[in-house]
Design an enzyme around this catalytic site. Structure first.
Site, PDB file in Angstrom:
ATOM      1  N   HIS A  58       0.806  -1.215   0.000  1.00 37.94           N
ATOM      2  CA  HIS A  58       0.000   0.000   0.000  1.00 37.94           C
ATOM      3  C   HIS A  58       0.841   1.267   0.000  1.00 37.94           C
ATOM      4  O   HIS A  58       0.377   2.323   0.431  1.00 37.94           O
ATOM      5  CB  HIS A  58      -0.953   0.005   1.205  1.00 37.94           C
ATOM      6  CG  HIS A  58      -2.092  -0.939   1.038  1.00 37.94           C
ATOM      7  ND1 HIS A  58      -3.014  -1.167   2.029  1.00 37.94           N
ATOM      8  CD2 HIS A  58      -2.462  -1.713  -0.003  1.00 37.94           C
ATOM      9  CE1 HIS A  58      -3.908  -2.053   1.604  1.00 37.94           C
ATOM     10  NE2 HIS A  58      -3.590  -2.394   0.380  1.00 37.94           N
ATOM     11  N   HIS A  65      -0.196 -15.578   8.533  1.00 37.33           N
ATOM     12  CA  HIS A  65       0.341 -14.479   7.736  1.00 37.33           C
ATOM     13  C   HIS A  65       1.680 -14.060   8.340  1.00 37.33           C
ATOM     14  O   HIS A  65       2.164 -14.663   9.292  1.00 37.33           O
ATOM     15  CB  HIS A  65      -0.657 -13.315   7.713  1.00 37.33           C
ATOM     16  CG  HIS A  65      -0.685 -12.585   6.398  1.00 37.33           C
ATOM     17  ND1 HIS A  65       0.420 -11.938   5.893  1.00 37.33           N
ATOM     18  CD2 HIS A  65      -1.680 -12.404   5.486  1.00 37.33           C
ATOM     19  CE1 HIS A  65       0.111 -11.386   4.727  1.00 37.33           C
ATOM     20  NE2 HIS A  65      -1.157 -11.662   4.449  1.00 37.33           N
ATOM     21  N   ASP A  85      -7.344 -12.972  -2.806  1.00 40.47           N
ATOM     22  CA  ASP A  85      -7.601 -14.095  -3.700  1.00 40.47           C
ATOM     23  C   ASP A  85      -8.061 -15.311  -2.903  1.00 40.47           C
ATOM     24  O   ASP A  85      -7.388 -15.701  -1.933  1.00 40.47           O
ATOM     25  CB  ASP A  85      -6.327 -14.470  -4.463  1.00 40.47           C
ATOM     26  CG  ASP A  85      -5.875 -13.389  -5.416  1.00 40.47           C
ATOM     27  OD1 ASP A  85      -6.340 -13.387  -6.563  1.00 40.47           O
ATOM     28  OD2 ASP A  85      -5.051 -12.538  -5.005  1.00 40.47           O
TER      29      ASP A  85
END
Length: 414
Positions: free
Chosen positions: A17, A104, A354
């Protein structure tokens, strides 16, 4: 680190980002015809929002070539390129201020650096792979023009749905007859590796070049998506036209370099080359690749269970391997987990992700394969050029020295 390669060196930058992502490519030979569209084709295959099977994040991923090129030709100096991040939603990640997302990289990045990106996974995001894909497209163009090398990757499985030709089914035989097995790979799979093209791959939204299997994969991905869940899969890649002699034993064997490259891609968990784990079930008498004389007078192999690499060095046959991608870690389904301070809680992540990464991973695998082969080509050419400046070897037995090629032999076919 963020740099890959020895002579063809690629450094990527950027977070998911931030203002932009991109790469610096050093070591590209001068004189290569190159325009933005050469790079854009692969970036467009990688970009988000291609179908309802991928994240809806709407990024055009338009590449801007910054340096190292004039009048459509590379100068031999570093090539700089960037892609701007445009469709950002940092507010979708506010819950990660409290929770490290399960499986993650939020927690591990914080442990390593003592600070982490506030949204989107930062450098651990697949957004980082834009620089790789752009660099790989440049390497691939050189390899195609100089050697006629072709690199094609495709989705070979999603969850338990796999191509029917990936491998012959394991034989169910008594233990005392366990040498009675099928070939390491099915004839259908071998033929697919020989003939598959990117056009056939891209004809299906899953990038699986088998329509019936692709339809089953679509249903499996959409089932995961509807359940706010995710699913993994595998990508198979074949590299055709690779010259013999690439690879640097003993620690930089070609398959080791390919494994390094593939396992550096986000979400990868497995790598196998040639017959892979299936080859462990086949006796050497059936698995060995016998040598035969090729039409050009050189040596080739009758079979190719080695996957084009022997002793860590390419043997001139097609190189093929398979990469396993785990189910994406970020899902919107509520998960019982813990906050950074250990307080139990429930996390339902937001954001656009996704449900299965493998369709978009195909050009990333191709790019990393191109970067490995490009680097090894430059290394081998440097060795050959240095050797060519010395007098011919006459003090060793003929069996120890490669005979000189006849005039015109071994030249690339145009």
């Amino acid at each position: 680190m963020s740099t890959f390669g020895t002579l063809f060196r690629v450094t990527t930058y950027g977070e998911s980002h931030c203002a932009s992502v991109g790469a610096i490519i050093d070591g590209c030979p001068p004189g290569l015809p190159l325009v933005a569209q050469d790079v854009q084709t692969q970036l467009s295959r990688r970009r988000p929002g291609q179908s309802n099977l991928t994240t809806p994040r709407d990024e055009k991923d338009l590449v801007h070539l910054q340096s190292g090129i004039e009048h459509g030709v590379t100068l031999g100096t570093p090539i700089g390129l960037l892609v701007r991040n445009e469709d950002q939603r940092p507010k979708d990640y506010s819950e990660t201020d409290l929770y490290p997302r399960p499986s993650h990289a939020d927690w591990t990045y914080l442990e390593k650096y003592g600070v982490k990106a506030s949204s989107g996974g930062g450098r651990s995001s697949a957004r980082e792979t834009i620089g790789r894909v752009a660099a790989g497209a440049i390497a691939e163009k050189y390899l195609k023009m100089a050697y006629g090398i072709e690199i094609v990757a495709f989705v070979s499985s999603v969850g338990k749905v796999s191509l029917p030709s990936v491998a012959s089914p394991p034989s169910q035989v008594p233990d005392d007859e366990d040498d009675v097995v099928e070939d390491a790979l099915s004839p259908e799979f071998v033929e697919l590796l020989r003939t598959v093209t990117r056009e056939k791959v891209d004809a299906q939204p899953t990038r699986c070049p088998h329509a019936e299997t692709s339809e089953r994969m679509i249903k499996r991905i959409l089932r995961a998506k509807d359940a706010n869940d995710s699913i993994g899969g595998t990508v198979t890649c074949v590299i055709r036209g690779v010259p013999a002699g690439l690879g640097e034993p003993v620690f930089d064997k070609l398959e080791a370099k390919l494994g390094h490259a593939m396992l550096s891609i986000p979400a990868t968990k497995a790598f196998e080359i040639g017959s892979g784990f299936r080859g462990t079930q086949v006796p050497g008498s059936r698995h060995n690749d016998a040598f035969v004389r090729r039409a050009d007078g050189g040596l080739g192999t009758r079979t190719n269970w080695s996957g084009g690499v022997q002793g860590g060095i390419s043997n001139g046959e097609d190189i093929y391997f398979r990469v396993g991608f785990k189910s994406p870690a970020t899902i919107t389904q509520p998960q019982e987990t813990a906050q950074y301070d250990g307080t139990p809680g429930v996390l339902a992540a937001r954001g656009r992700h996704d449900p299965c990464v493998v369709p978009r991973a195909v050009p990333i695998v191709e790019a990393m394969a191109a970067l490995v082969i490009m680097d090894q080509v430059l290394i081998q050419n440097a060795r050959k050029t240095a050797s060519s400046l010395l007098p011919p070897i006459t003090t060793l037995p003929p069996t120890m020295v490669k005979p000189p090629k006849a005039e015109g032999e071994g030249e690339k076919k145009q």
